[in-house]
Design a protein around this motif. Structure first.
Motif, PDB file in Angstrom:
ATOM      1  N   THR A   1       0.842  -1.194   0.000  1.00 33.00           N
ATOM      2  CA  THR A   1       0.000   0.000   0.000  1.00 33.00           C
ATOM      3  C   THR A   1       0.878   1.245   0.000  1.00 33.00           C
ATOM      4  OG1 THR A   1      -1.695  -1.181   1.260  1.00 33.00           O
ATOM      5  CG2 THR A   1      -1.841   1.217   1.206  1.00 33.00           C
TER       6      THR A   1
ATOM      7  N   VAL B   1       2.020   4.794   0.887  1.00 31.63           N
ATOM      8  CA  VAL B   1       1.835   5.680   2.044  1.00 31.63           C
ATOM      9  C   VAL B   1       2.605   6.967   1.763  1.00 31.63           C
ATOM     10  CG1 VAL B   1       1.849   5.813   4.563  1.00 31.63           C
ATOM     11  CG2 VAL B   1       1.829   3.574   3.443  1.00 31.63           C
TER      12      VAL B   1
ATOM     13  N   ARG C   1       0.933  -2.238   8.061  1.00 33.23           N
ATOM     14  CA  ARG C   1       0.171  -1.005   7.835  1.00 33.23           C
ATOM     15  C   ARG C   1       0.478  -0.003   8.939  1.00 33.23           C
ATOM     16  NH1 ARG C   1      -5.608  -2.385   6.287  1.00 33.23           N
ATOM     17  NH2 ARG C   1      -4.615  -2.535   4.248  1.00 33.23           N
TER      18      ARG C   1
ATOM     19  N   ASP D   1      -2.226   5.675   5.350  1.00 32.09           N
ATOM     20  CA  ASP D   1      -2.449   5.584   3.906  1.00 32.09           C
ATOM     21  C   ASP D   1      -3.798   6.164   3.485  1.00 32.09           C
ATOM     22  OD1 ASP D   1      -3.674   3.373   5.242  1.00 32.09           O
ATOM     23  OD2 ASP D   1      -3.911   2.368   3.331  1.00 32.09           O
TER      24      ASP D   1
END
Length: 304
Positions: free
Chosen positions: A136, A138, A182, A197
């Motif tokens: 993901t 960020v 995360r 994010d």
């Protein structure tokens, strides 16, 4: 910058022994010509480094010489707790600081402990993200981290799951947490938890903020996770898996039904009745779907 590089050169020679100019250039990310100039500077400063010519040649320190310049700077000290997480350290902009801290620590160890540390590093590796997790993006992680270090208020536009989805928030950053690959920002007022994010825009304010004296980030995160699990898993189900009955927490009837159905015939839902009926309904639909496909295949394969 040059003084730090000269110290790094001495530490590399101290910890790794003989190194060629090409090896030093690669490890220090400089040109070979720069290495030559640095070696001359070390000679001028009285550091007993000498070079051997030839195919097996290279630079090394006089036997027994050790530098005592192994003190950590603030950035390297901040990076130490991430020494088992080079990926996250790099995401926070501390990759070079982490490498410098590890080099200094290794240089400070006696030979027998240095060898033990090297074996440990070669045998154990920590990979934080879970399986099948997508990488993901960020984009504001380093800005958020800088605000956490520096105690600066953040003006953000944040995307949440409920309506209205995009909201403006003024946040006082208390800390960052990495969970299953995360990043989460814990921030006041509240405090509350935000996925980094999901920050759409970010502006670092000139306003300063301070973490409350009684705030404990690990304790907050433990309580937050417990509260999240209590909120998420509001019901229980009794299931028989491979002949063993056990009670498990479930989030909802539809999600639990799909989960238990994915386990196949090894799992049977006993209670609650509505969950058992939902699993049976889904199983009937799946059986009908495959029965239809099988009939069509047989029909096409049978000669007239």
């Amino acid at each position: 910058m040059k003084s730090s590089r000269l110290l790094a050169t001495v530490l590399l020679l101290q910890t790794k022994g003989r190194r060629t100019a090409a090896q030093l250039a690669e490890e220090l990310e400089v040109s070979v010509r720069t290495v030559y100039r640095d070696i001359e500077s070390l000679h001028a400063a009285g550091v007993p480094v000498y070079g051997d010519a030839g195919h097996q040649g290279g630079y090394q320190l006089v036997a027994g010489y050790r530098t005592h310049l192994t003190g950590l700077n603030p950035a390297e000290a901040e990076a130490l707790f991430l020494s088992g997480l080079p990926g996250p350290a790099g995401e926070l902009g501390l990759g070079n600081a982490l490498a410098g801290a590890q080099l200094k620590l290794r240089a400070a160890l006696p030979p027998e402990l240095r060898a033990q540390a090297d074996r440990m590093r070669a045998r154990f590796h920590l990979d934080a993200p879970g399986w099948y997790a997508k990488d993901t993006s960020v984009p504001f992680l380093q800005e958020v981290a800088d605000a956490v270090w520096g105690g600066r208020v953040l003006n953000v536009r944040y995307r949440r799951w409920k309506t209205p989805t995009d909201v403006d928030r003024v946040l006082e950053p208390y800390g960052l947490v990495l969970k299953a690959g995360r990043w989460y920002l814990v921030a006041g007022p509240g405090p509350r938890t935000y996925r980094v994010d999901q920050i759409l825009t970010l502006e670092v304010s000139e306003a300063e903020c301070a973490v409350p004296d009684d705030f404990d980030l690990p304790a907050y995160w433990r309580d937050y996770q417990e509260g999240f699990r209590t909120y998420l898993y509001r019901a229980e189900a009794l299931v028989r898996i491979d002949g063993v009955e056990q009670t498990v927490s479930i989030e909802s009837i539809p999600k639990a039904a799909r989960h238990f159905l994915s386990l196949g015939p090894s799992a049977e839902v006993l209670e609650p009745p509505e969950l058992r009926r939902e699993v049976a309904r889904l199983a009937t639909e799946v059986a009908a779907l495959y029965a239809r496909d099988t009939s069509a295949t047989i029909s096409e394969a049978t000669p007239p």
